[in-house]
Design a protein around this motif. Sequence first.
Motif, short mmCIF file in Angstrom:
data_model
loop_
_atom_site.label_atom_id
_atom_site.label_comp_id
_atom_site.label_asym_id
_atom_site.label_seq_id
_atom_site.Cartn_x
_atom_site.Cartn_y
_atom_site.Cartn_z
N ALA A 1 -15.23 2.59 -11.72
CA ALA A 1 -14.25 3.45 -12.39
C ALA A 1 -12.83 3.01 -12.07
O ALA A 1 -11.98 2.91 -12.95
CB ALA A 1 -14.47 4.90 -11.95
N LEU A 2 -12.59 2.71 -10.78
CA LEU A 2 -11.25 2.29 -10.38
C LEU A 2 -10.86 0.97 -11.05
O LEU A 2 -9.76 0.78 -11.51
CB LEU A 2 -11.17 2.13 -8.85
N THR A 3 -11.83 0.05 -11.09
CA THR A 3 -11.57 -1.26 -11.70
C THR A 3 -11.24 -1.09 -13.17
O THR A 3 -10.32 -1.69 -13.70
CB THR A 3 -12.80 -2.17 -11.54
N ALA B 1 4.35 -10.07 -1.85
CA ALA B 1 3.19 -10.18 -0.96
C ALA B 1 1.93 -10.46 -1.78
O ALA B 1 1.08 -11.27 -1.37
CB ALA B 1 3.03 -8.90 -0.13
N ALA B 2 1.80 -9.82 -2.93
CA ALA B 2 0.63 -10.04 -3.79
C ALA B 2 0.61 -11.47 -4.30
O ALA B 2 -0.43 -12.14 -4.32
CB ALA B 2 0.63 -9.05 -4.95
N VAL B 3 1.79 -11.98 -4.70
CA VAL B 3 1.88 -13.37 -5.18
C VAL B 3 1.47 -14.32 -4.04
O VAL B 3 0.68 -15.25 -4.24
CB VAL B 3 3.30 -13.68 -5.70
N GLU C 1 -3.97 -2.41 -1.52
CA GLU C 1 -5.36 -2.09 -1.23
C GLU C 1 -6.11 -1.77 -2.51
O GLU C 1 -7.21 -2.26 -2.75
CB GLU C 1 -5.38 -0.87 -0.30
N ARG C 2 -5.48 -0.97 -3.35
CA ARG C 2 -6.09 -0.55 -4.62
C ARG C 2 -6.34 -1.77 -5.51
O ARG C 2 -7.31 -1.82 -6.26
CB ARG C 2 -5.13 0.43 -5.31
N HIS D 1 -1.66 -7.80 5.13
CA HIS D 1 -1.53 -6.82 6.20
C HIS D 1 -0.10 -6.30 6.19
O HIS D 1 0.83 -7.08 6.35
CB HIS D 1 -1.87 -7.48 7.54
N VAL D 2 0.05 -5.00 5.98
CA VAL D 2 1.39 -4.42 5.87
C VAL D 2 1.71 -3.65 7.15
O VAL D 2 0.90 -2.86 7.62
CB VAL D 2 1.48 -3.44 4.67
#
Length: 241
Positions: A16-18, A117-119, A145-146, A153-154
Amino acid sequence: MEGGLALKALGLLVVALTMGLEAEDEGYEAEREAMVRYQIEARGIKDRRVLKAMRRVPRHLFVPPEYRDAAYEDRPLPIGEGQTISQPYIVALMTESLGLTGRERVLEIGTGSGYQAAVLAELAREVYTVEIVPSLAARARELLERLGYENVHVRSGDGFFGWPEAAPFDAVILTCAAPRVPERPLEQLKDGGRMVLPLGEDPFFQSLVLITKKGEGFEQRPITGVVFVPMTGEIERRRGP
Ligand code: SAH
């Protein structure tokens, strides 16, 4: 059996989240492609892996809802707390300068929205990112995280001190402007490691520089002129003669 049921429920939740995330991406893919082509490739970014990462990360999810439709424009945007998410081209340029291959441990100072950070997470093994404003750190952690970025790591804290427990790093990136090169993060670089940062005291103009650690010494070269929000915290308190 209860465990089995719980697992099934969890599976459904993940699906569902995806699906939710996929739905949220609808309509933005074309804009993201145009961003990469006309803002990033056109200005000379060549690293195929960097371009691929910029095509993947859903930038519109990292900006506040009221700016979502402007997420792929050629400019920085406000993210709250007086802070900004950098212009896409600058994110690509700084990332490319680190020459990541996929094996690195990277330290970022200035998590902000979590976009950079995601990149980085698409391009390196582990990303450690520090943010001085706790609410921004919490929001970025939750979103990353989502989106499934398990290698980020934040930490909420002052990047002046780097992240000693996770050091040494192959690369360090500062996304806030420092009046001088912060020593601790520099010390936490491996030999041959690279650090990119906006350097300078002028709030409206800094020099983006790339520092390479060479044995006991460092090599420094300017990349271009930039405007970043200032690094706050300990570095400000230690300013002066
Ligand atoms: N990389 C971010 C943009 C960050 S804007 C993104 O992709 O969205 C710069 C960020 O640096 C701000 O969120 C600011 O709060 C943070 N910052 C400023 N001084 C800092 C410090 N000493 N340590 C850690 N973060 C700091």
